[in-house]
Design a protein around this motif. Structure first.
Motif, PDB file in Angstrom:
ATOM      1  N   LEU A 304       0.809  -1.219   0.000  1.00  0.00           N
ATOM      2  CA  LEU A 304       0.000   0.000   0.000  1.00  0.00           C
ATOM      3  C   LEU A 304       0.847   1.276   0.000  1.00  0.00           C
ATOM      4  N   ASN A 305       2.148   1.154  -0.273  1.00  0.00           N
ATOM      5  CA  ASN A 305       3.026   2.332  -0.289  1.00  0.00           C
ATOM      6  C   ASN A 305       2.577   3.421  -1.258  1.00  0.00           C
ATOM      7  N   PRO A 306       2.020   3.074  -2.445  1.00  0.00           N
ATOM      8  CA  PRO A 306       1.549   4.151  -3.336  1.00  0.00           C
ATOM      9  C   PRO A 306       0.515   5.065  -2.688  1.00  0.00           C
ATOM     10  N   ILE A 307      -0.185   4.557  -1.688  1.00  0.00           N
ATOM     11  CA  ILE A 307      -1.169   5.378  -0.965  1.00  0.00           C
ATOM     12  C   ILE A 307      -0.559   5.951   0.311  1.00  0.00           C
ATOM     13  N   LEU A 308       0.121   5.095   1.090  1.00  0.00           N
ATOM     14  CA  LEU A 308       0.586   5.502   2.414  1.00  0.00           C
ATOM     15  C   LEU A 308       1.754   6.486   2.353  1.00  0.00           C
ATOM     16  N   VAL A 309       2.665   6.314   1.414  1.00  0.00           N
ATOM     17  CA  VAL A 309       3.838   7.196   1.360  1.00  0.00           C
ATOM     18  C   VAL A 309       3.439   8.647   1.081  1.00  0.00           C
ATOM     19  N   PRO A 310       2.604   8.926   0.068  1.00  0.00           N
ATOM     20  CA  PRO A 310       2.188  10.328  -0.132  1.00  0.00           C
ATOM     21  C   PRO A 310       1.447  10.912   1.076  1.00  0.00           C
ATOM     22  N   VAL A 311       0.627  10.094   1.723  1.00  0.00           N
ATOM     23  CA  VAL A 311      -0.086  10.584   2.914  1.00  0.00           C
ATOM     24  C   VAL A 311       0.911  10.921   4.017  1.00  0.00           C
ATOM     25  N   ASP A 312       1.901  10.058   4.207  1.00  0.00           N
ATOM     26  CA  ASP A 312       2.941  10.309   5.208  1.00  0.00           C
ATOM     27  C   ASP A 312       3.682  11.607   4.904  1.00  0.00           C
ATOM     28  N   LYS A 313       4.010  11.839   3.650  1.00  0.00           N
ATOM     29  CA  LYS A 313       4.759  13.046   3.276  1.00  0.00           C
ATOM     30  C   LYS A 313       3.942  14.305   3.579  1.00  0.00           C
ATOM     31  N   VAL A 314       2.667  14.278   3.229  1.00  0.00           N
ATOM     32  CA  VAL A 314       1.806  15.435   3.460  1.00  0.00           C
ATOM     33  C   VAL A 314       1.647  15.693   4.958  1.00  0.00           C
ATOM     34  N   LEU A 315       1.377  14.646   5.720  1.00  0.00           N
ATOM     35  CA  LEU A 315       1.204  14.792   7.163  1.00  0.00           C
ATOM     36  C   LEU A 315       2.492  15.265   7.812  1.00  0.00           C
ATOM     37  N   ASN A 316       3.616  14.727   7.370  1.00  0.00           N
ATOM     38  CA  ASN A 316       4.903  15.103   7.929  1.00  0.00           C
ATOM     39  C   ASN A 316       5.204  16.577   7.662  1.00  0.00           C
ATOM     40  N   HIS A 317       4.919  17.027   6.468  1.00  0.00           N
ATOM     41  CA  HIS A 317       5.131  18.441   6.137  1.00  0.00           C
ATOM     42  C   HIS A 317       4.229  19.331   7.000  1.00  0.00           C
ATOM     43  N   TYR A 318       2.986  18.913   7.201  1.00  0.00           N
ATOM     44  CA  TYR A 318       2.056  19.696   8.017  1.00  0.00           C
ATOM     45  C   TYR A 318       2.555  19.816   9.454  1.00  0.00           C
ATOM     46  N   LEU A 319       3.001  18.702  10.032  1.00  0.00           N
ATOM     47  CA  LEU A 319       3.459  18.720  11.420  1.00  0.00           C
ATOM     48  C   LEU A 319       4.685  19.608  11.608  1.00  0.00           C
ATOM     49  N   THR A 320       5.650  19.500  10.716  1.00  0.00           N
ATOM     50  CA  THR A 320       6.873  20.295  10.857  1.00  0.00           C
ATOM     51  C   THR A 320       6.601  21.767  10.586  1.00  0.00           C
ATOM     52  N   ASP A 321       5.729  22.058   9.626  1.00  0.00           N
ATOM     53  CA  ASP A 321       5.407  23.446   9.318  1.00  0.00           C
ATOM     54  C   ASP A 321       4.675  24.092  10.489  1.00  0.00           C
ATOM     55  N   ARG A 322       3.742  23.379  11.089  1.00  0.00           N
ATOM     56  CA  ARG A 322       3.006  23.925  12.232  1.00  0.00           C
ATOM     57  C   ARG A 322       3.936  24.152  13.415  1.00  0.00           C
ATOM     58  N   HIS A 323       4.845  23.200  13.655  1.00  0.00           N
ATOM     59  CA  HIS A 323       5.796  23.342  14.753  1.00  0.00           C
ATOM     60  C   HIS A 323       6.696  24.551  14.531  1.00  0.00           C
ATOM     61  N   ALA A 324       7.169  24.722  13.320  1.00  0.00           N
ATOM     62  CA  ALA A 324       8.075  25.835  13.008  1.00  0.00           C
ATOM     63  C   ALA A 324       7.399  27.187  13.199  1.00  0.00           C
TER      64      ALA A 324
END
Length: 346
Positions: A304-324
């Motif tokens: 399921l990486n074609p689905i999970l990897v893009p979701v992980d990238k988007v969520l990861n960017h959101y978390l780091t951007d909000r923290h910053a």
């Protein structure tokens, strides 16, 4: 009682669920006097309450923030309160063994070392598999062709070997590298090298520090008489997940690597290219692969990486951007308040 020579600065590494086991090992197996500062970067309620209870019982200091900290931020907050000859930085997923601190101090006293690192083991069962037994960290000049390039040499000795197989080969020796999982530092060195570099957000900060120590004329020793184990793992509870994802975020990793490259004027060679390719590997190993197996009923860790990897990238960017965006205000608020002594005010 003898006045302590050492302050232990205890910081979160990547999760909170190992805090109790780690802290209790320190109090069970430390035979010499010490002070302890626990830097609590937004631990969940259960861990926070445990720490406050223990601070009342054992009279240690807590520095609490209501937001997550990078490792060097946490270490610097603790370091600012240290007035002893030595400071030990230790992560909250490290389990120590009898005599660990005494042996680190003895090595520093007998060799006049600036930094002393233990025989670092990994995983469970405890104290059986070597993670690190000294190593190399230095810049070398590559004069191949017409260009002179500054390149980084990093090597960890004996990783993956069984302690029982290599123990007779290990002896106290001068080395170039110690890791922040657990390390003793002569406090006065910070007058020369300054605080730990907080631009090194989540990786290679130990290389940066050790090279700065050596550049300042300090020495680093490996002391195998001290054995400790760090217990890496996936976030074991839901309350670990947010910090784990931020701690190993793509943004923090890339920023740290770029800082190391620029600070030491290093060529962006195969060393860095290999690190760039592996960005996010911890989240993949600890979160995405198990999730894949769960959703495919154990059939695959990648289906399921074609689905999970893009979701992980988007969520990861959101978390780091909000923290910053939030952190400048949070750090300013912290600077305006004094760290509290949990044993008296919690």
């Amino acid at each position: 009682m003898t006045e302590p020579q050492v302050t232990i600065v205890f910081v979160p590494r990547e999760r909170f669920s190992c805090t109790r086991e780690s802290l209790e090992s320190i109090y069970e197996y430390t035979e010499i006097p010490f002070k302890l500062i626990y830097v609590d970067g937004n631990s969940p309620a259960k861990v926070r309450q445990y720490l406050q209870d223990q601070a009342h019982l054992k009279d240690f200091q807590i520095i609490r923030t209501d937001y997550y900290l990078s490792p060097n931020q946490a270490r610097n907050l603790g370091l600012a309160q240290v007035a002893t000859k030595y400071v030990v930085f230790i992560d909250n997923d490290v389990i120590v063994s009898p005599g660990w601190l005494k042996n680190l101090v003895q090595c520093a006293e007998e060799t006049q070392a600036t930094v002393v690192g233990p025989l670092m083991c990994q995983n469970q069962p405890l104290h059986e598999i070597v993670h690190f037994a000294g190593g190399e960290s230095h810049v070398w000049l590559d004069t191949t062709g017409d260009q002179v390039r500054r390149r980084l040499r990093e090597k960890m000795y004996k990783q993956g070997k069984r302690v029982a197989e290599v123990r007779d080969q290990l002896q106290r020796t001068k080395t170039e590298l110690a890791e922040f999982h657990c390390v003793l530092v002569r406090t006065e060195i910070f007058e020369q090298v300054g605080l730990l570099d907080e631009a090194m957000l989540n990786t290679k900060e130990h290389l940066d520090f050790c090279m700065a120590v050596m550049q300042a004329g300090g020495t680093i020793y490996f002391e195998p008489a001290c054995i400790v184990t760090y217990v890496p793992g996936p976030p074991l509870e839901w309350t670990d997940l947010h910090y784990y994802m931020l701690r190993w975020s793509d943004a923090w990793t890339l920023s740290s690597l770029h800082r190391l490259r620029d600070k030491w004027n290093l060529a962006e060679d195969g060393y860095f290219q290999n690190k760039y390719k592996k960005v996010g590997w911890r989240r993949k190993m600890s979160i995405l692969d198990p999730l894949n197996r769960y959703l495919t009923f154990g059939l695959s860790s990648r289906l399921l990486n074609p689905i999970l990897v893009p979701v992980d990238k988007v969520l990861n960017h959101y978390l780091t951007d909000r923290h910053a965006k939030k952190q400048p205000q949070q750090m300013q608020e912290l600077a305006s308040t004094k760290p509290y002594q949990s044993a008296t005010t919690a």
